[in-house]
Structures are given as structure tokens and as C-alpha cells.
Scaffold this motif. Structure first.
Motif, short mmCIF file in Angstrom:
data_model
loop_
_atom_site.label_atom_id
_atom_site.label_comp_id
_atom_site.label_asym_id
_atom_site.label_seq_id
_atom_site.Cartn_x
_atom_site.Cartn_y
_atom_site.Cartn_z
N UNK A 25 0.84 -1.20 0.00
CA UNK A 25 0.00 0.00 0.00
C UNK A 25 0.87 1.25 0.00
N UNK A 26 0.69 2.17 -0.96
CA UNK A 26 1.56 3.34 -1.09
C UNK A 26 1.51 4.30 0.09
N UNK A 27 0.29 4.58 0.58
CA UNK A 27 0.20 5.49 1.71
C UNK A 27 -1.03 6.36 1.70
N UNK A 28 -1.20 7.07 2.79
CA UNK A 28 -2.37 7.93 2.97
C UNK A 28 -3.40 7.24 3.83
N UNK A 47 -9.17 0.49 2.20
CA UNK A 47 -8.15 1.30 1.54
C UNK A 47 -7.28 0.45 0.62
N UNK A 48 -7.17 -0.84 0.95
CA UNK A 48 -6.32 -1.73 0.16
C UNK A 48 -6.94 -2.07 -1.19
N UNK A 49 -8.24 -1.84 -1.34
CA UNK A 49 -8.94 -2.28 -2.55
C UNK A 49 -9.18 -1.16 -3.56
N UNK A 50 -8.89 0.07 -3.20
CA UNK A 50 -9.13 1.19 -4.10
C UNK A 50 -8.10 1.23 -5.22
N UNK A 51 -8.52 1.73 -6.38
CA UNK A 51 -7.58 1.86 -7.51
C UNK A 51 -6.47 2.85 -7.17
N UNK A 52 -6.83 3.87 -6.40
CA UNK A 52 -5.87 4.88 -5.97
C UNK A 52 -5.76 4.85 -4.45
N UNK A 56 -3.11 9.44 -3.38
CA UNK A 56 -3.22 9.71 -4.81
C UNK A 56 -2.39 8.81 -5.70
N UNK A 57 -1.54 7.99 -5.12
CA UNK A 57 -0.69 7.10 -5.92
C UNK A 57 -1.49 5.89 -6.39
N UNK A 58 -1.02 5.26 -7.48
CA UNK A 58 -1.63 4.01 -7.93
C UNK A 58 -1.50 2.98 -6.82
N UNK A 59 -2.58 2.29 -6.54
CA UNK A 59 -2.60 1.36 -5.40
C UNK A 59 -2.12 -0.02 -5.83
N UNK A 60 -0.87 -0.30 -5.60
CA UNK A 60 -0.29 -1.60 -5.97
C UNK A 60 -0.69 -2.71 -5.01
N UNK A 61 -1.42 -2.35 -3.96
CA UNK A 61 -1.89 -3.36 -3.01
C UNK A 61 -3.16 -4.05 -3.51
N UNK A 62 -3.87 -3.44 -4.43
CA UNK A 62 -5.20 -3.92 -4.82
C UNK A 62 -5.23 -5.37 -5.28
N UNK A 113 -15.56 -3.77 -6.20
CA UNK A 113 -16.31 -2.96 -7.15
C UNK A 113 -16.54 -1.57 -6.54
N UNK A 114 -17.24 -0.72 -7.30
CA UNK A 114 -17.55 0.62 -6.82
C UNK A 114 -18.83 0.64 -5.98
#
Length: 204
Positions: A25-28, A47-52, A56-62, A113-114
């Protein structure tokens, strides 16, 4: 032999994948939008599942988190099915099975999903119905430790629902993780330390 331990294996895989997701997870967080990495005290599991990420960084945890949630909901869904088969009374067994399965589908949809805001109240309500039915049957047995676990688990889940609905968010990330832990302990304890015979005498 492996089939007997599907639920345990699924939960172990899920927790491992979710833990890996926290490392990516990038942060925030709700406390600090510019923080680095995943903070257990301030970040939600969602927070781990969001695209961002929140920062604001791309979420590489998703991808890791999505895979983890798939195994977690699959394991919990299987638990509701297996437990329902221990109940001799048809209607409660059907309620446990159907509500449990749909609740897990809602939980998965809420994270990948959204539809998060729509699925959370539906999934939480159905899950609580299934868990409440199970608790009623547990209280009719001699499984005294399971009675205590059931009460603790329900209180934690109800508390999370209250905090979420009232937007009391400061301690919600911590309560969310405690409720998940209580759910896992409850599920595994009933799966391994209760038997169909414990409920055989319950006919109404």
C-alpha cells in the motif's frame, strides 16, 4: 483430508494475501493523507482495494487484497453452509445458509467494485442475521466457551456497524480489525470444536 480443512486453509491464505497487500500500500489514511505505507491504526481494510491510495498514488496493493478477500469470503461462505447442515430445523438452516452466502457475496462486491457504500449495509445486515441465528443455537447447547465467543463477536460487529452508520470514524479502523479477528476465531472454533451431535437435541 484437505477438504476437511478448506476453511482453515482459505483463511490462512486470505490473511497472508491481505498482509502482503499492506506492504504494497503506497500510503495515505484518514488521519494523514500524506503518510507513507499502511497504518494499522488509521487505515481501513477497504483502503487496500481502491484503484488509488489515499495519497493519490496508484494502489499496488489492490491485486493482493482482492485475492485475499476472495479467499476470505469463500471460506466464510463455506462455514455458513457447513454449519447450516448441522441444524435439524429446516427454516433456520436455510436462513443461515442463504443469508451467509449472500452476505459474503456482498462483502466481496463491496471491496472489488464501486458498490462499497451500497453493499456494506446489505452485507452487514445479512451477516448479522446468519450469525444471530447461529448464536441462538449455540446458546441451546453445552458449548459454554462458544457462547462467550458468540457474544464478544456480535458485540464487536454491532459496534463497527454503529460507528460506521454514525460516521464515528476515529477508532473504526481498529474496531474493524478486532471484529474481523473475532469473526475468524469464532468461525474456526465452531468449525473444529463443535459437532452435529451438539445440536441434535434442538428440534424447535
Amino acid at each position: 483430508m484437505i477438504r476437511k480443512h478448506f476453511i482453515l486453509l482459505g483463511i490462512i491464505i486470505a490473511l497472508a494475501l491481505l498482509f502482503i497487500a499492506t506492504l504494497y500500500y503506497p500510503g495515505g489514511s484518514q488521519a494523514n493523507a500524506h503518510s507513507v505505507g499502511y497504518t494499522w491504526k488509521d487505515n481501513y481494510l477497504s483502503n487496500l482495494f481502491s484503484a488509488k491510495a489515499v495519497n493519490g498514488a496508484d494502489n499496488t496493493a489492490k491485486p493482493w487484497a482482492t485475492a485475499g478477500m476472495f479467499f476470505l469470503t469463500l471460506s466464510f461462505g463455506l462455514f455458513f453452509i457447513r454449519f447450516a447442515d448441522r441444524i435439524k430445523i429446516k427454516t433456520p438452516a436455510i436462513v443461515i445458509k442463504i443469508c451467509g452466502i449472500i452476505a459474503m457475496i456482498c462483502g466481496l462486491l463491496a471491496t472489488i467494485t464501486a458498490l462499497h457504500d451500497a453493499m456494506i449495509p446489505i452485507g452487514a445486515t445479512l451477516s448479522l442475521i446468519a450469525c444471530f441465528y447461529i448464536t441462538v443455537f449455540v446458546f441451546k447447547t453445552k458449548l459454554h466457551w462458544h457462547k462467550l465467543l458468540s457474544v464478544i463477536m456480535l458485540l464487536l460487529v454491532y459496534t463497527c456497524c454503529y460507528l460506521y452508520s454514525t460516521r464515528t470514524l476515529a477508532i473504526l479502523p481498529i474496531m474493524q480489525k478486532l471484529a474481523l479477528l473475532a469473526n475468524i476465531v469464532w468461525v474456526l472454533s465452531l468449525e473444529y470444536f463443535s459437532r452435529k451431535e451438539d445440536f441434535a437435541h434442538i428440534t424447535k
